[in-house]
Motif scaffolding. Sequence first.
Motif, PDB file in Angstrom:
ATOM      1  N   ARG A  10      37.494  22.525  31.586  1.00  0.00           N
ATOM      2  CA  ARG A  10      37.821  23.853  32.102  1.00  0.00           C
ATOM      3  C   ARG A  10      37.873  24.880  30.960  1.00  0.00           C
ATOM      4  NH1 ARG A  10      40.178  26.275  36.522  1.00  0.00           N
ATOM      5  NH2 ARG A  10      41.491  28.085  36.060  1.00  0.00           N
ATOM      6  N   LEU A  11      38.444  24.484  29.828  1.00  0.00           N
ATOM      7  CA  LEU A  11      38.505  25.388  28.682  1.00  0.00           C
ATOM      8  C   LEU A  11      37.109  25.716  28.179  1.00  0.00           C
ATOM      9  CD1 LEU A  11      40.183  26.925  26.609  1.00  0.00           C
ATOM     10  CD2 LEU A  11      40.346  24.810  25.268  1.00  0.00           C
ATOM     11  N   ASP A  12      36.229  24.710  28.143  1.00  0.00           N
ATOM     12  CA  ASP A  12      34.853  24.949  27.710  1.00  0.00           C
ATOM     13  C   ASP A  12      34.145  25.904  28.667  1.00  0.00           C
ATOM     14  OD1 ASP A  12      32.521  24.186  25.955  1.00  0.00           O
ATOM     15  OD2 ASP A  12      31.740  23.526  27.888  1.00  0.00           O
ATOM     16  N   GLN A  13      34.404  25.728  29.969  1.00  0.00           N
ATOM     17  CA  GLN A  13      33.825  26.615  30.978  1.00  0.00           C
ATOM     18  C   GLN A  13      34.358  28.039  30.823  1.00  0.00           C
ATOM     19  OE1 GLN A  13      34.513  25.207  34.962  1.00  0.00           O
ATOM     20  NE2 GLN A  13      33.109  26.684  35.908  1.00  0.00           N
ATOM     21  N   LEU A  14      35.648  28.156  30.507  1.00  0.00           N
ATOM     22  CA  LEU A  14      36.254  29.474  30.322  1.00  0.00           C
ATOM     23  C   LEU A  14      35.665  30.176  29.099  1.00  0.00           C
ATOM     24  CD1 LEU A  14      38.354  31.611  31.064  1.00  0.00           C
ATOM     25  CD2 LEU A  14      40.048  30.308  29.752  1.00  0.00           C
ATOM     26  N   ILE A  18      33.669  33.753  28.921  1.00  0.00           N
ATOM     27  CA  ILE A  18      34.045  34.857  28.032  1.00  0.00           C
ATOM     28  C   ILE A  18      32.841  35.318  27.234  1.00  0.00           C
ATOM     29  CG2 ILE A  18      35.516  35.547  26.115  1.00  0.00           C
ATOM     30  CD1 ILE A  18      36.949  35.107  28.805  1.00  0.00           C
ATOM     31  N   ARG A  19      32.016  34.396  26.788  1.00  0.00           N
ATOM     32  CA  ARG A  19      30.814  34.774  26.035  1.00  0.00           C
ATOM     33  C   ARG A  19      29.857  35.589  26.917  1.00  0.00           C
ATOM     34  NH1 ARG A  19      31.576  29.532  23.787  1.00  0.00           N
ATOM     35  NH2 ARG A  19      30.135  28.605  25.314  1.00  0.00           N
ATOM     36  N   GLN A  20      29.749  35.205  28.186  1.00  0.00           N
ATOM     37  CA  GLN A  20      28.906  35.961  29.112  1.00  0.00           C
ATOM     38  C   GLN A  20      29.441  37.389  29.294  1.00  0.00           C
ATOM     39  OE1 GLN A  20      28.444  33.876  32.835  1.00  0.00           O
ATOM     40  NE2 GLN A  20      28.003  31.933  31.834  1.00  0.00           N
ATOM     41  N   GLN A  36      33.566  47.254  36.418  1.00  0.00           N
ATOM     42  CA  GLN A  36      32.812  46.566  37.461  1.00  0.00           C
ATOM     43  C   GLN A  36      32.250  45.243  36.949  1.00  0.00           C
ATOM     44  OE1 GLN A  36      29.691  48.945  39.117  1.00  0.00           O
ATOM     45  NE2 GLN A  36      29.130  47.468  40.685  1.00  0.00           N
ATOM     46  N   SER A  37      31.678  45.258  35.757  1.00  0.00           N
ATOM     47  CA  SER A  37      31.078  44.044  35.200  1.00  0.00           C
ATOM     48  C   SER A  37      32.124  42.955  34.977  1.00  0.00           C
ATOM     49  CB  SER A  37      30.375  44.366  33.878  1.00  0.00           C
ATOM     50  OG  SER A  37      29.331  45.299  34.075  1.00  0.00           O
ATOM     51  N   VAL A  38      33.273  43.332  34.421  1.00  0.00           N
ATOM     52  CA  VAL A  38      34.332  42.353  34.144  1.00  0.00           C
ATOM     53  C   VAL A  38      34.836  41.720  35.428  1.00  0.00           C
ATOM     54  CG1 VAL A  38      36.710  42.106  33.337  1.00  0.00           C
ATOM     55  CG2 VAL A  38      35.055  43.368  31.957  1.00  0.00           C
ATOM     56  N   CYS A  39      35.153  42.554  36.424  1.00  0.00           N
ATOM     57  CA  CYS A  39      35.698  42.022  37.679  1.00  0.00           C
ATOM     58  C   CYS A  39      34.680  41.122  38.384  1.00  0.00           C
ATOM     59  CB  CYS A  39      36.124  43.165  38.597  1.00  0.00           C
ATOM     60  SG  CYS A  39      37.594  44.054  38.043  1.00  0.00           S
ATOM     61  N   GLU A  40      33.411  41.528  38.398  1.00  0.00           N
ATOM     62  CA  GLU A  40      32.389  40.733  39.067  1.00  0.00           C
ATOM     63  C   GLU A  40      32.164  39.399  38.372  1.00  0.00           C
ATOM     64  OE1 GLU A  40      28.990  43.248  39.303  1.00  0.00           O
ATOM     65  OE2 GLU A  40      29.726  44.350  41.065  1.00  0.00           O
ATOM     66  N   GLN A  41      32.108  39.414  37.042  1.00  0.00           N
ATOM     67  CA  GLN A  41      31.906  38.172  36.295  1.00  0.00           C
ATOM     68  C   GLN A  41      33.046  37.191  36.541  1.00  0.00           C
ATOM     69  OE1 GLN A  41      29.498  37.067  34.017  1.00  0.00           O
ATOM     70  NE2 GLN A  41      28.128  38.774  34.408  1.00  0.00           N
ATOM     71  N   LEU A  42      34.277  37.699  36.535  1.00  0.00           N
ATOM     72  CA  LEU A  42      35.438  36.830  36.754  1.00  0.00           C
ATOM     73  C   LEU A  42      35.462  36.282  38.174  1.00  0.00           C
ATOM     74  CD1 LEU A  42      38.139  38.936  34.864  1.00  0.00           C
ATOM     75  CD2 LEU A  42      37.245  36.707  34.149  1.00  0.00           C
ATOM     76  N   ALA A  43      35.195  37.154  39.152  1.00  0.00           N
ATOM     77  CA  ALA A  43      35.248  36.732  40.549  1.00  0.00           C
ATOM     78  C   ALA A  43      34.122  35.758  40.899  1.00  0.00           C
ATOM     79  CB  ALA A  43      35.182  37.959  41.458  1.00  0.00           C
ATOM     80  N   ASP A  44      32.962  35.901  40.259  1.00  0.00           N
ATOM     81  CA  ASP A  44      31.833  35.005  40.530  1.00  0.00           C
ATOM     82  C   ASP A  44      31.994  33.634  39.885  1.00  0.00           C
ATOM     83  OD1 ASP A  44      30.629  36.986  41.988  1.00  0.00           O
ATOM     84  OD2 ASP A  44      29.271  37.629  40.391  1.00  0.00           O
ATOM     85  N   SER A  45      32.939  33.523  38.960  1.00  0.00           N
ATOM     86  CA  SER A  45      33.153  32.246  38.276  1.00  0.00           C
ATOM     87  C   SER A  45      33.923  31.278  39.166  1.00  0.00           C
ATOM     88  CB  SER A  45      33.927  32.495  36.979  1.00  0.00           C
ATOM     89  OG  SER A  45      34.406  31.279  36.439  1.00  0.00           O
ATOM     90  N   ASP A  46      33.680  29.991  38.972  1.00  0.00           N
ATOM     91  CA  ASP A  46      34.435  28.961  39.696  1.00  0.00           C
ATOM     92  C   ASP A  46      35.874  28.866  39.217  1.00  0.00           C
ATOM     93  OD1 ASP A  46      32.137  28.325  41.091  1.00  0.00           O
ATOM     94  OD2 ASP A  46      31.552  26.731  39.695  1.00  0.00           O
ATOM     95  N   GLN A 159      45.856  32.305  26.468  1.00  0.00           N
ATOM     96  CA  GLN A 159      45.504  32.819  25.149  1.00  0.00           C
ATOM     97  C   GLN A 159      44.068  33.367  25.139  1.00  0.00           C
ATOM     98  OE1 GLN A 159      46.206  29.456  22.603  1.00  0.00           O
ATOM     99  NE2 GLN A 159      48.431  29.640  22.689  1.00  0.00           N
ATOM    100  N   VAL A 160      43.171  32.651  25.813  1.00  0.00           N
ATOM    101  CA  VAL A 160      41.784  33.118  25.886  1.00  0.00           C
ATOM    102  C   VAL A 160      41.709  34.417  26.666  1.00  0.00           C
ATOM    103  CG1 VAL A 160      39.464  32.573  26.726  1.00  0.00           C
ATOM    104  CG2 VAL A 160      40.862  30.782  25.692  1.00  0.00           C
ATOM    105  N   MET A 161      42.498  34.546  27.747  1.00  0.00           N
ATOM    106  CA  MET A 161      42.508  35.773  28.534  1.00  0.00           C
ATOM    107  C   MET A 161      43.109  36.935  27.743  1.00  0.00           C
ATOM    108  SD  MET A 161      40.912  34.890  31.168  1.00  0.00           S
ATOM    109  CE  MET A 161      41.096  36.431  32.068  1.00  0.00           C
TER     110      MET A 161
END
Length: 403
Positions: A10-14, A18-20, A36-46, A159-161
């Motif tokens: 999960r950490l690797d996926q996170l 973040i890199r994306q 818009q980009s931040v919210c969409e990227q986060l919401a589209d993630s599993d 911490q990553v967030m």
Amino acid sequence: MKRQNQELARLDQLNSLIRQIDQVLVQANTVTGIDQSVCEQLADSDLFEFAWIGEFDAIGETIEPRQWAGINSTIIEDRTITIDDSTTNQNPVAATVATRDTQVVADIATDRRTGSCREAILEEGARSCISIPLLYEETLYGVLTVYIGQPKPNERNQQVMDELGRTISHAIHAAQKQETTQTDSVVELTLQFQKPGTVLARLAQDAAVQLQFKGIVPTGNGSSHVFFTGDRTSVNEIQDAGTNLSGVSALTCVAEHDERCMYKATVSTSPIVSQLATQKGTVRTLTFDRNTTVAVVDLPSAVDVRGYIDDLQRTYSSVQLTSRRSCDRSPESVQDVQMAIKEPLTDRQAGVLKLAYLSGFFKSPRENNGQEIADMLDVSPPTFTQHLRAAQQKVFALAFEEE
């Protein structure tokens, strides 16, 4: 071992997510595009159910959504969160604004701080949330809240967030700075306030004098040093009025210039200039008379003037727009020069340099020496000198270093 492997995956996926987002932020050049980009990227993630970014209104002490993704708009669109005096039982978004620290709700099902939207949020599949301040230096650009499908978010994820919040804040700061420098015209507003009740307005009224605002330097402990000029013949009246005025802990005459004196007042309340300078406004002049305060403010042409006035009226109901005109703004305007000088400085360095300038440290002979300014800052003279030299070095580098 299985649980540990899941956490690592999960950490690797996170980190990959973040890199994306970092790559998207490089391409976005407006605040709306960033949001818009931040919210969409986060919401589209599993990894997350949905996300939204809130706008902090310092005048109304509220937070309202400005962008969201992954959630039914009827739940979030008209949501307004009010900040109260206590952060103990506050909504996590409000607590983030009040403390400037990340807030975590470990289990929305048992924690009622999410308020009236709690049941709707649970129905959307969220069990926990993290609210992250979008803070660049001392400027809050909003609050990002992400919702997770499992309770008890991992501390490493938090911490990553936090790091993502700093990256977003820097991108918003850069976008706003670019927007300001590209603006080729400004709107000049003349605003009049009848007895606004601020410290300098009450001081002018009690001393029966006219005062001119010159500058403000935050102290770092919630108060500010406010500099203003007044007639040299009214020194006693101004100092007597300041002694009896609530909200003023100290008032001194720091310099004399011809028929005017420069004063420094240490105040615990928010000066009117803090509200006037919102939405990238620049205060050109601010004059306090016995019953009236007049401000001349420059706004970028893209700013909604009506909205700007409405925001002011929430605090100062008597404000009136007495004139409005458009002015050409040359590429090398005073504001551009000021921005170029302030950009490389930390807030502390800018504050020390400004305090030294307003206090007459650079005049010959000096109107206040290093020890006196260090006392104003409540630091040692070597610390004052260190901040001052660091600021001077950066300013001089702009002028003299070759490109």
